[in-house]
Scaffold this motif. Structure first.
Motif, PDB file in Angstrom:
ATOM      1  N   ILE A 137     -46.642   7.166   1.187  1.00 39.95           N
ATOM      2  CA  ILE A 137     -46.886   8.177   2.211  1.00 39.95           C
ATOM      3  C   ILE A 137     -47.526   7.558   3.447  1.00 39.95           C
ATOM      4  O   ILE A 137     -47.183   7.900   4.590  1.00 39.95           O
ATOM      5  CB  ILE A 137     -47.762   9.303   1.632  1.00 39.95           C
ATOM      6  CG1 ILE A 137     -46.964  10.089   0.592  1.00 39.95           C
ATOM      7  CG2 ILE A 137     -48.248  10.240   2.731  1.00 39.95           C
ATOM      8  CD1 ILE A 137     -47.747  11.179  -0.096  1.00 39.95           C
ATOM      9  N   GLU A 140     -44.776   5.815   5.408  1.00 35.88           N
ATOM     10  CA  GLU A 140     -43.880   6.760   6.066  1.00 35.88           C
ATOM     11  C   GLU A 140     -44.525   7.374   7.310  1.00 35.88           C
ATOM     12  O   GLU A 140     -43.880   7.519   8.352  1.00 35.88           O
ATOM     13  CB  GLU A 140     -43.456   7.854   5.088  1.00 35.88           C
ATOM     14  CG  GLU A 140     -42.535   7.370   3.985  1.00 35.88           C
ATOM     15  CD  GLU A 140     -42.208   8.452   2.983  1.00 35.88           C
ATOM     16  OE1 GLU A 140     -41.164   8.350   2.303  1.00 35.88           O
ATOM     17  OE2 GLU A 140     -42.995   9.415   2.855  1.00 35.88           O
ATOM     18  N   LEU A 141     -45.790   7.751   7.201  1.00 34.35           N
ATOM     19  CA  LEU A 141     -46.482   8.349   8.350  1.00 34.35           C
ATOM     20  C   LEU A 141     -46.570   7.365   9.512  1.00 34.35           C
ATOM     21  O   LEU A 141     -46.322   7.727  10.672  1.00 34.35           O
ATOM     22  CB  LEU A 141     -47.880   8.806   7.937  1.00 34.35           C
ATOM     23  CG  LEU A 141     -47.961  10.060   7.060  1.00 34.35           C
ATOM     24  CD1 LEU A 141     -49.386  10.269   6.560  1.00 34.35           C
ATOM     25  CD2 LEU A 141     -47.480  11.286   7.830  1.00 34.35           C
ATOM     26  N   TYR A 201     -51.872  17.654   6.195  1.00 29.85           N
ATOM     27  CA  TYR A 201     -51.039  16.807   7.048  1.00 29.85           C
ATOM     28  C   TYR A 201     -51.702  16.578   8.406  1.00 29.85           C
ATOM     29  O   TYR A 201     -51.695  15.448   8.920  1.00 29.85           O
ATOM     30  CB  TYR A 201     -49.665  17.440   7.245  1.00 29.85           C
ATOM     31  CG  TYR A 201     -48.860  16.695   8.289  1.00 29.85           C
ATOM     32  CD1 TYR A 201     -48.182  15.527   7.962  1.00 29.85           C
ATOM     33  CD2 TYR A 201     -48.829  17.135   9.611  1.00 29.85           C
ATOM     34  CE1 TYR A 201     -47.486  14.815   8.932  1.00 29.85           C
ATOM     35  CE2 TYR A 201     -48.135  16.433  10.575  1.00 29.85           C
ATOM     36  CZ  TYR A 201     -47.470  15.274  10.230  1.00 29.85           C
ATOM     37  OH  TYR A 201     -46.799  14.569  11.193  1.00 29.85           O
ATOM     38  N   ARG A 205     -52.386  13.043  10.120  1.00 25.95           N
ATOM     39  CA  ARG A 205     -51.742  12.744  11.400  1.00 25.95           C
ATOM     40  C   ARG A 205     -52.764  12.294  12.431  1.00 25.95           C
ATOM     41  O   ARG A 205     -52.543  11.316  13.159  1.00 25.95           O
ATOM     42  CB  ARG A 205     -50.986  13.976  11.911  1.00 25.95           C
ATOM     43  CG  ARG A 205     -50.273  13.771  13.238  1.00 25.95           C
ATOM     44  CD  ARG A 205     -49.557  15.037  13.668  1.00 25.95           C
ATOM     45  NE  ARG A 205     -48.798  14.819  14.881  1.00 25.95           N
ATOM     46  CZ  ARG A 205     -49.296  14.939  16.121  1.00 25.95           C
ATOM     47  NH1 ARG A 205     -50.572  15.288  16.280  1.00 25.95           N
ATOM     48  NH2 ARG A 205     -48.534  14.715  17.177  1.00 25.95           N
ATOM     49  N   LEU A 239     -42.786  15.652   3.749  1.00 32.13           N
ATOM     50  CA  LEU A 239     -42.392  14.413   4.410  1.00 32.13           C
ATOM     51  C   LEU A 239     -40.994  13.971   3.991  1.00 32.13           C
ATOM     52  O   LEU A 239     -40.209  13.480   4.809  1.00 32.13           O
ATOM     53  CB  LEU A 239     -43.399  13.306   4.098  1.00 32.13           C
ATOM     54  CG  LEU A 239     -44.739  13.375   4.826  1.00 32.13           C
ATOM     55  CD1 LEU A 239     -45.683  12.287   4.326  1.00 32.13           C
ATOM     56  CD2 LEU A 239     -44.542  13.251   6.328  1.00 32.13           C
TER      57      LEU A 239
END
Length: 277
Positions: A137, A140-141, A201, A205, A239
């Protein structure tokens, strides 16, 4: 023209009985493709010089108007052999290089993405027992951020109530739907998000954008929680839906990767606990 660069091997495919087509990620030339002629011959100078996850010193003949260049020399700089000794870490690393290869256009410099992938592979090689789901994760972010595709789940002060039951997220715009912005297409692809997912999220972020979400210092090793991430399950699903919608990645690739790294971590921890006196 002969060009020299560091390169990470992303994909290796057969071209003929003795040759390969290799996709690389470089810091200065982005994603590029080279042919390696005679790579499988018994006396080839390329034998053992490249493989998935390797960082290599690559020397190649540049073709300005064609996508496939010709490799002249290749020497491994960082092999990361530890990843191959832990197949679940290898499964995650395979997903990361495949996602990167599909996300980036050819010959567009992406030094940030190169650094991201290099650091992540280094960390997997040094800490193969880490929480692999969280590592996935995090990668990916950061990748979405560097590509300018990071979704924005900030609520609209005009449209959204302080404590809504659900949010409606538009996959095409990457934002929460706002009714005051005008007419929305009937066929607009949307998904519903629970406020807990929106909150979790948004926190991540903001950390990614501010540089407070490093890839290595906070990634915790797998503990007795079954090797699963502490992040909400819905966050990973969100996601996954967004990535498969915007990047050229089949949904099954990510789903199978998650099943492998979650299941194998759970099995390994259970086995260790059984062997304890």
């Amino acid at each position: 023209m002969i060009t020299q660069s560091e390169a990470i091997a992303l994909q290796i495919r057969p071209w003929s009985k003795t040759s390969h087509i290799v996709t690389w990620l470089t810091p200065d030339h982005g994603r590029l493709i080279t042919s390696i002629k005679g790579a499988c011959r018994p006396k080839s100078p390329f034998l053992g010089q490249y493989d998935l996850f390797y960082t290599c010193h690559l020397l190649f003949y540049t073709r300005e108007h064609e996508g496939v260049h010709i490799a002249k020399e290749c020497e491994p700089h960082h092999r990361r052999d530890t990843i191959r000794e832990h197949w679940r870490a290898a499964a995650l690393a395979t997903y990361l290089v495949e996602l990167t290869a599909r996300a980036l256009p050819l010959r567009e410099p992406h030094a940030d993405v190169y650094k991201l992938l290099s650091q992540t592979l280094d960390y997997l090689a040094e800490h193969p027992q880490t929480s692999l789901v969280e590592c996935l994760i995090r990668y990916e972010l950061h990748l979405l951020y560097f590509l300018g595709l990071l979704p924005d789940l900030s609520p609209c002060e005009t449209c959204h109530q302080p404590h809504p039951e659900w949010f409606s997220f538009s996959l095409s715009t990457g934002r929460l739907r706002c009714h005051h912005t005008g007419h929305h297409p009937v066929a607009e692809n949307t998904i519903s998000l629970h406020p807990s997912i929106q909150e979790a999220y948004t926190l991540l972020r903001n950390k990614v954008i501010s540089g407070r979400y490093p890839l290595h210092s906070e990634a915790s090793p797998a503990k007795k929680n079954g090797g699963k991430s502490k992040l909400p399950l819905g966050l990973s699903r969100f996601l996954g839906i967004f990535i498969t919608s915007h990047l050229d990645l089949p949904a099954a690739v990510r789903r199978v990767t998650l099943e492998l790294i979650e299941t194998t971590q759970t099995q390994q921890i259970a086995s260790q606990e059984t062997q304890q006196p």
